[in-house]
Design a protein around this motif. Structure first.
Motif, short mmCIF file in Angstrom:
data_model
loop_
_atom_site.label_atom_id
_atom_site.label_comp_id
_atom_site.label_asym_id
_atom_site.label_seq_id
_atom_site.Cartn_x
_atom_site.Cartn_y
_atom_site.Cartn_z
N VAL A 1 -2.12 10.40 0.80
CA VAL A 1 -1.64 9.04 1.05
C VAL A 1 -2.82 8.09 0.92
CG1 VAL A 1 0.21 9.84 2.56
CG2 VAL A 1 -1.96 9.15 3.55
N PRO A 2 -2.57 6.81 0.77
CA PRO A 2 -3.69 5.87 0.57
C PRO A 2 -4.62 5.82 1.77
CG PRO A 2 -1.59 4.85 -0.02
CD PRO A 2 -1.26 6.14 0.67
N MET A 3 -5.89 5.81 1.48
CA MET A 3 -6.89 5.59 2.52
C MET A 3 -7.62 4.28 2.19
SD MET A 3 -7.97 9.36 3.70
CE MET A 3 -9.27 9.74 2.62
N ALA A 4 -8.43 3.84 3.14
CA ALA A 4 -9.03 2.51 3.00
C ALA A 4 -9.89 2.38 1.74
CB ALA A 4 -9.88 2.20 4.24
N GLY A 5 -10.58 3.45 1.40
CA GLY A 5 -11.59 3.36 0.35
C GLY A 5 -11.06 3.00 -1.02
N GLU A 6 -9.86 3.41 -1.33
CA GLU A 6 -9.35 3.21 -2.69
C GLU A 6 -8.41 2.02 -2.80
OE1 GLU A 6 -9.39 6.24 -1.11
OE2 GLU A 6 -11.26 6.64 -2.14
N MET A 7 -8.11 1.40 -1.67
CA MET A 7 -7.12 0.31 -1.71
C MET A 7 -7.81 -1.02 -2.00
SD MET A 7 -4.14 1.51 -1.53
CE MET A 7 -4.71 2.90 -2.51
N PRO A 8 -7.13 -1.89 -2.72
CA PRO A 8 -7.71 -3.19 -3.06
C PRO A 8 -7.43 -4.21 -1.98
CG PRO A 8 -5.58 -2.99 -4.08
CD PRO A 8 -5.79 -1.71 -3.30
N ASP A 9 -8.13 -5.32 -2.05
CA ASP A 9 -7.70 -6.48 -1.28
C ASP A 9 -6.41 -7.01 -1.90
OD1 ASP A 9 -9.67 -6.37 0.58
OD2 ASP A 9 -10.95 -7.89 -0.34
N VAL B 1 0.83 -1.21 0.00
CA VAL B 1 0.00 0.00 0.00
C VAL B 1 0.86 1.27 0.00
CG1 VAL B 1 -1.66 1.31 1.39
CG2 VAL B 1 -2.11 -1.07 0.80
N SER C 1 -12.59 5.41 5.86
CA SER C 1 -11.71 6.14 4.93
C SER C 1 -11.21 7.45 5.53
CB SER C 1 -12.39 6.37 3.59
OG SER C 1 -13.46 7.27 3.74
N LEU D 1 -0.07 6.05 -7.21
CA LEU D 1 -1.27 6.83 -7.54
C LEU D 1 -1.29 8.24 -6.97
CD1 LEU D 1 -4.18 4.25 -7.16
CD2 LEU D 1 -2.79 4.77 -9.17
N PHE D 2 -0.74 8.44 -5.79
CA PHE D 2 -1.09 9.66 -5.06
C PHE D 2 0.08 10.56 -4.67
CE2 PHE D 2 -4.49 6.64 -3.50
CZ PHE D 2 -5.52 7.23 -4.21
N ARG E 1 -0.86 3.87 8.23
CA ARG E 1 0.30 3.86 7.34
C ARG E 1 0.99 2.50 7.34
NH1 ARG E 1 1.09 6.33 3.39
NH2 ARG E 1 3.27 6.85 3.64
N GLY F 1 -1.85 -1.41 5.40
CA GLY F 1 -2.43 -1.57 4.07
C GLY F 1 -3.94 -1.78 4.11
N TYR F 2 -4.52 -1.71 5.30
CA TYR F 2 -5.97 -1.73 5.54
C TYR F 2 -6.63 -3.11 5.44
CZ TYR F 2 -5.50 3.35 5.09
OH TYR F 2 -5.11 4.64 5.24
N HIS F 3 -6.12 -3.98 4.61
CA HIS F 3 -6.77 -5.27 4.34
C HIS F 3 -7.10 -6.01 5.64
CE1 HIS F 3 -6.93 -9.01 1.61
NE2 HIS F 3 -7.16 -9.45 2.82
N ARG G 1 -10.11 12.44 -5.60
CA ARG G 1 -9.04 11.45 -5.67
C ARG G 1 -9.30 10.33 -4.68
NH1 ARG G 1 -4.14 13.12 -7.64
NH2 ARG G 1 -3.61 10.91 -7.64
N ARG G 2 -9.74 10.70 -3.49
CA ARG G 2 -10.02 9.69 -2.47
C ARG G 2 -11.39 10.00 -1.88
NH1 ARG G 2 -5.15 10.80 1.50
NH2 ARG G 2 -6.32 12.75 1.47
N ARG H 1 -14.65 -0.17 4.23
CA ARG H 1 -13.60 0.70 3.67
C ARG H 1 -14.06 2.15 3.62
NH1 ARG H 1 -9.11 -1.46 1.45
NH2 ARG H 1 -9.02 -3.71 1.17
N GLU H 2 -15.30 2.35 3.21
CA GLU H 2 -15.82 3.72 3.11
C GLU H 2 -15.89 4.37 4.49
OE1 GLU H 2 -16.49 5.80 0.76
OE2 GLU H 2 -17.54 7.29 1.98
#
Lengths: 794, 289, 156
Positions: free
Chosen positions: A722-730, A693, C130, A700-701, C135, C138-140, B187-188, C126-127
């Protein structure tokens, strides 16, 4: 030291915790909000320091007037660079083995010139952070602005005005490499593809900003530094050196650390100032960077432009790689690890996964008036991987070959080890083909290709990208120390049996959340033969742990845990010797199972460790007169044969590009990696996912936006994305296991694998999605603007 | 990063709040605080006092009276999101509100605060424009109403007097044939959009009889794209009309360059949204009320 | 300084605060409840997420003065009451935290979701999360842990 013959754990033992996915102990402290981060600490009589920082990228300091601020409520002291220079000596960030690397002396607080926006200029000490900030607004610094170098190509030009005139030019470091015969290989190629790869400057954004508290005990003449550092012994050395103290006068305690990723493996000018200020005032001084100053004072990374070339024959044989890389660092090479390592790694790593002997490379490291860059997670890896894998995909496309097939044909064969890459790096045992096979099985490539084709009939552009990678882990004896920096490449562990039969282990590696404490406990419990719950781990305190390097460069598991394992083995021998004495048996007839000494043959329980400890500590009168118990053991470890334990792996990304808006939606991500023997697969998997991630953030960001005057214009959390939960994949993760034979456990590192390849496979996937439109993009981050510009021009 | 010192006043009534506002010319009103407090923490704003109106019951409540939906100023975003009345009587707001920041922000942020703050990238001012909202304000001289199209006067600037308090927003409940559309490109999730579009209209006999296209993140204020809308009036938003509207959008918008996108990219994205949003509003794919 | 009285984790607290002190600094520095963390102090990262009168808020975007008369719950209180013990255990079992700095805020935000939506999809999790940066993970794993908790609660 050669270890066991590739033992693959978990061994079939009742108390083997190596290779088992056990949860980390003591996490309840963190889930309940009862961790102890440096930013949480409040000490008696503590002062808070705020740094007034340069608003200019480059300027002369004409005058500083602190008179209005000095009398403001709560203000205890205000210190300028001139005063600080009398308490903290300057440093130069070079390493002798990086030949030609140069830099200029750097001070804790700027003395007569500021060199980047964010450089600390004045320290304001007050009773509260708010009061120090109030006072900072009333300090008048007159600057005479100087022209700033903000473009790496302009700064590198022969006629460019040098930032440091005494250095002659702005080229901090240059390295060239020419292996094999690139010109002949080019002549023998059917296609030669060239491409420029652009990597934005970004930074680490640890969620807990850098925090340091220093306290000087005037009676003991000792400085205690509370700092969430990855390398406390390095900090001890540097602080001692520049405050003119002995290392014995410095204690560094790390506490819990709110994220690091390389950001906290360095020592910063403001940290040095905090230590000096504590000594100057005799009071504890606390500095917690606020988020705004973090963006211009934490190290940055990347910021490379790489011109790559690849040759390929129509049968799919890659004939050569060639790169010309340039990177813009800050106005100083960062001390003590230097700012040339990332570029050096790019040269070392590019093309390293392929059996291609012809390789030419150049890199140039250029001073700029921007925030200094230095080592951040996966140093150099994403650049080398993106360039290599981007070029390989271009070659595949040129000859009409499937990206899987061209990799099969050129990746180093799994039975081809040990071997070396043309850059000179040596591989003990990698598994590119096994990893590729596993990846393909995991992702169901035919189904994905069918989905992609179906989407395309609906006008939806989906793409699949691959990126194989190598990762540097377990840096060996010739790392940093050989260049003159006192950063240890070995680690140690002390293991003791306490009076109640429990184990305490102190290790020189540190914890930033990756699970260092957990794996130290696992290997120690395994080595001795005790229950995991009976092991307590001490990390991050130079007064109480053995001397060692710490946790960085993916070395904690491979080096630190091996030391703990060896120490545990040694303690086990001592325990068995004592048990044999007590039981009138022989050590070789005894074993330890889950904290109980047993007969090896029958598994009959003979003596608990609690009882053994009771006898050793309280009834030594019952032992033979010539016997002394030794229930503590210490071992140190550093790999000796290989410079690094390279790991490898492959990643894949499946994504969708909205060709009207330029937005990219990540659908799925896969990783197969080979870190040798995983000590705890649960922790390895999450290291990989977290690393991925961070790589996706870069893809991406993430970008530090600078304007033409050298001002970072998105230095806040809302504008630096920075990456947030909503846009990250499994993210699916699997492993191939090729243990290193340099250690008994066989573990290599896993902290950077995810970051190494994530951006590369996303870029390749975007280019796969856009292939019908004839578009190739080799710039990250892949913002909508970048994608639309590629699609529509302009 | 700590806020500068300021005084804190918490009036017990609206009348007292108005009096405090008069006696403290350098004070700022504090409602939900979700824009003001970041600005204070960053020391971008240094008011002498904050006048906390966050608990004034007179500024709370959602009601429908005589075909008009009245949303009092302190209505929080979370209330808007959860309110069945809003979902029914203001489907555009219902659609927009879930794009506003994140749950922990929506629990505090208020509609009055969002409108008075007049952030050009915010969703609610654009919705107010699209819905022809009437903004009711109270001042020392009594109450007055300002049409949304007259309310947003510049970058973070409104027609609200320095001694006035925004009391409520009123909009017409949907009439026969009313249609709404909302999309933004961020973007997010929860970020400010690069470009967003809140649209309201009326369809009669399969054609657009009314249409208001309110763009946000395209200039100093949310902007009604009147030229583009005019191209679509009387049409069924057929491809040719949409193309004309897209072309006309250049007369409506002159977006700024910034970190996220160039002016040209913003205009391009505004055109993409025009097509997507207006198409979604036509009867066969209307946003469910 | 102004006087405030509020309930923090069930305990009535009377205190004097500077008007400019935001609630999370009050909790951390005056009450020693350091479980809510500062990550950005401008309302973006979610590390300071706490519960005020039943709703999750950014502790850096609420003044302590505004919380006068409110019921404030922090991670310490939600842990001691047992309200989130299953969720916290799911985080531990799944290794859904690494450095742990985001974790208190993440747990409170996740609990807020589960109270409103007992069986959320991965997308809904996830939403909802968000606004809370992590950091490290990776959220998974976090999504997994929240989903596992939802399922376990539904079966309970």
């Amino acid at each position: 030291m050669m270890g066991n013959d590739a033992v693959v754990w978990p061994a079939d033992l009742p108390n083997s915790y190596i290779g088992r996915a056990v949860p980390r102990a003591n996490l309840a402290r963190l889930t309940q909000g009862r961790g102890e981060y440096v930013s949480d600490l409040q000490l008696p009589r503590m002062l808070h320091v705020v740094f007034l920082r340069s608003p200019y990228a480059h300027a002369e300091i004409v005058s500083i007037d602190v008179s209005a601020a000095a009398g403001m409520p709560g203000v205890a002291r205000i210190v300028t660079g001139a005063e600080m220079a009398g308490h903290c000596t300057p440093w130069v960030g070079v390493l002798s083995h990086l030949k030609g690397l140069k830099s200029a002396p750097q001070h804790a607080l700027a003395v007569d010139r500021v060199h980047w926006q964010g450089e600390p200029v004045v320290a304001i000490l007050a009773a509260s952070r708010a009061q120090a900030e109030d006072a900072a607004e009333h300090i008048l610094v007159e600057y005479r602005e100087l022209p700033a170098q903000v473009d790496m190509f302009e700064a590198a030009a022969p006629d460019a005005r040098p930032i440091h005139p005494e250095l002659g030019d702005n080229i901090a470091f240059e390295r060239r490499l020419d292996a094999g015969d690139v010109d002949a290989a080019a002549a023998a190629s059917d296609h030669i593809l060239s491409r420029r790869f652009v990597f934005a400057r970004h930074t680490g954004v640890t969620l807990e900003a850098r925090a340091t508290i220093a306290e000087w005990n005037r009676a003991e003449q000792r400085l205690t530094v509370h700092m969430g550092s990855q390398a406390p012994h390095m900090i001890q050395n540097i602080v001692a050196r520049h405050l003119n103290l002995s290392e014995a006068q410095i204690r560094v305690i790390t506490h819990d650390v709110g994220g690091s990723f390389g950001i906290k493996v360095h020592i910063y000018p403001d940290d040095m100032a905090v230590c000096a200020l504590a000594r100057m005032t005799g009071r504890p001084v606390k500095f917690v960077a606020d988020r705004i100053e973090s963006f211009t004072s934490d190290i940055h990374a990347r910021d490379h432009v790489l011109d790559g070339r690849i040759g390929v024959r129509n049968d799919g044989t890659i004939t050569f790689f060639e790169i010309d890389d340039i990177t813009g660092i800050g106005p100083f090479s960062v001390y003590p690890r230097t700012s040339a390592v990332e570029a050096n790694q790019v040269v070392n790593l590019t093309g390293g996964q392929y059996a291609v002997p012809n390789y030419r490379a150049r890199t140039r490291v250029v001073f700029l008036n921007k925030t200094p860059t230095c080592q951040y997670r996966a140093v150099g890896h994403p650049i080398a991987c993106s360039a290599t894998e981007g070029l390989v995909d271009l070659a595949a496309r040129a000859i009409g070959m499937d990206p899987v097939e061209i990799r099969r044909r050129n990746l180093i064969r799994d039975d081809g080890y040990p071997c070396s890459a043309p850059s000179g790096i040596r591989f003990e045992a990698l598994s590119h083909h096994a990893a590729l096979d596993k990846l393909l099985a995991m992702m169901d490539l035919p189904a994905l290709r069918a989905d992609q084709a179906a989407a395309r009939t609906r006008g939806v552009y989906r793409g699949l990208g691959l990126a194989s990678f190598i990762e540097i882990t377990n840096p060996g004896p010739a790392f940093y120390g050989v260049g003159g920096a006192r950063i240890s490449s070995q680690d140690g562990a002390s293991v003791k049996l306490d009076a109640s039969g429990c184990i305490t282990v102190a290790s020189s590696i540190t914890e930033q959340g990756q699970g260092s404490a957990a794996i130290i406990a696992q290997v120690t419990a395994t080595a001795i033969g005790v229950k995991l719950e009976s092991v307590r781990v001490i990390l991050g305190d130079t007064d109480t742990t053995p001397y060692g390097g710490g946790t960085w460069a993916s070395r904690g598991a491979g080096i630190g845990a091996e030391a703990a394992f060896q120490a545990g083995r040694a303690l086990r021998e001592n325990i068995l010797k004592l048990a044999a004495t007590i039981l009138q048996s022989a050590p070789e007839n005894l074993d330890i199972h889950l904290g109980v000494v047993v007969d090896k043959l029958t598994n009959t329980e003979r003596l608990t460790l609690a009882e053994l400890a009771r006898i050793a500590y309280f009834r030594p009168d019952t032992l033979p007169q010539d016997f002394q118990s030794e229930l503590m053991a210490t071992r140190h470890f550093v790999p000796r044969e290989y410079g690094f334990a390279f790991t490898n792996g492959i990643q894949a990304s499946y994504l969708e590009v909205d060709t009207e808006t330029g937005f990219i939606r990540l659908l799925k991500h896969w990783v197969v990696e080979d870190c040798g023997q995983p000590i705890n697969p649960l922790l390895v998997d999450e290291q990989v996912r977290g690393g991925v991630v961070q790589g996706l953030g870069a893809a991406l960001f993430e970008r530090c936006h600078y304007d033409g005057q050298g001002q970072m214009i998105n230095a806040n959390m809302a504008d630096y994305l920075v990456p947030m939960a909503g846009e990250m994949p499994d993210i699916e993760v699997a492993h191939v296991i090729s243990p290193t034979r340099e250690s008994a456990i066989g573990a290599k590192g896993a902290g950077e694998a995810g970051t190494a390849g994530a951006a590369a496979c996303v870029a390749n996937a975007v280019n796969d999605a856009l292939a019908p439109l004839g578009v190739v993009i080799t710039e990250i981050p892949l913002s909508p603007e970048v994608v639309l510009r590629a699609l529509h021009g302009g | 990063m700590k806020a500068p010192a300021f005084g804190y006043l918490r009036p017990a009534s609206l009348a007292e709040a108005l009096a405090l506002l008069q006696s403290h010319p350098d004070a700022k009103l504090l409602a939900g605080g979700q824009s003001l407090l970041p600005a204070l923490n960053l020391r971008l704003s240094q008011p002498s006092h904050l006048i906390d109106i966050g608990r004034l019951a007179e500024l709370c409540g959602i009601s429908v009276q005589q075909g008009r939906l009245r949303i009092a100023a302190l209505t929080r975003h979370a209330e808007l999101q959860a309110s069945p009345l809003i979902a029914q009587a203001a489907p555009l707001l219902h659609a927009a509100i879930q794009h506003v920041a994140h749950p922990a922000i929506r629990s505090r942020g208020t509609i009055g605060g969002s409108l008075a703050n007049a952030d050009p990238a915010a969703e609610l001012p654009a919705c107010a424009l699209a819905l022809q909202a009437r903004i009711d304000v109270l001042g020392p001289g009594g109450a007055r109403s300002i049409q949304a199209c007259d309310f947003f006067t510049g970058l973070f600037e409104t027609a609200l007097g320095s001694d006035e308090i925004l009391a409520a927003v009123e909009i017409d409940t949907p009439c026969e044939g009313a249609v709404f559309g909302f999309q933004e490109l961020a973007r997010r999730s929860g970020d400010y959009a690069i470009v967003g579009l809140a649209a309201a209209g009326r369809v009669e006999g399969g054609a657009l009889a009314e249409l208001r296209l309110a763009y946000f993140s395209v200039g100093a204020t949310a902007i009604l794209a009147t030229n583009a809308a005019a191209c679509l009036l009387g049409t069924a938003a057929d491809p040719a009309s949409l193309s004309r509207a897209e072309a006309a959008l250049a007369q409506d918008l002159d977006p700024p360059d910034d970190l996220q996108a160039s002016s040209a990219t913003r205009l391009h994205l505004a055109r993409v949204l025009l097509r997507r949003v207006v198409s979604s509003m036509m009867p066969q794919q209307r946003l469910a009320a | 300084m102004i006087a405030i009285t509020l309930t923090v984790n069930g305990e009535t607290i009377a205190a004097q605060v500077e008007p400019r002190t935001h609630l999370v600094d009050f909790l951390r520095e005056q009450l020693g409840l350091t479980g809510a963390h500062l990550g950005c102090e401008h309302g973006v990262c979610g590390a300071c997420t706490i519960r005020v009168d039943g709703a999750i808020v950014r502790g850096c975007l609420v003044l302590a003065a505004q919380a006068d008369g409110s019921v404030v719950e922090t991670i310490e209180g939600l842990s001691d009451s047992g309200e989130i013990s299953d969720l916290a255990q799911a985080f531990i079992d799944r290794n859904a935290l690494q450095c742990g700095y985001c974790t208190p805020g993440m747990l409170i935000a996740a609990q807020d979701l589960l109270l409103h939506d007992p069986s959320p999809t991965r997308e809904a999790i996830r939403e909802h999360l968000s606004g809370n940066y992590c950091r490290c993970t990776g959220y998974h794993a976090i999504i997994d842990a929240v989903q596992a908790t939802a399922r376990a609660r539904e079966q309970a």
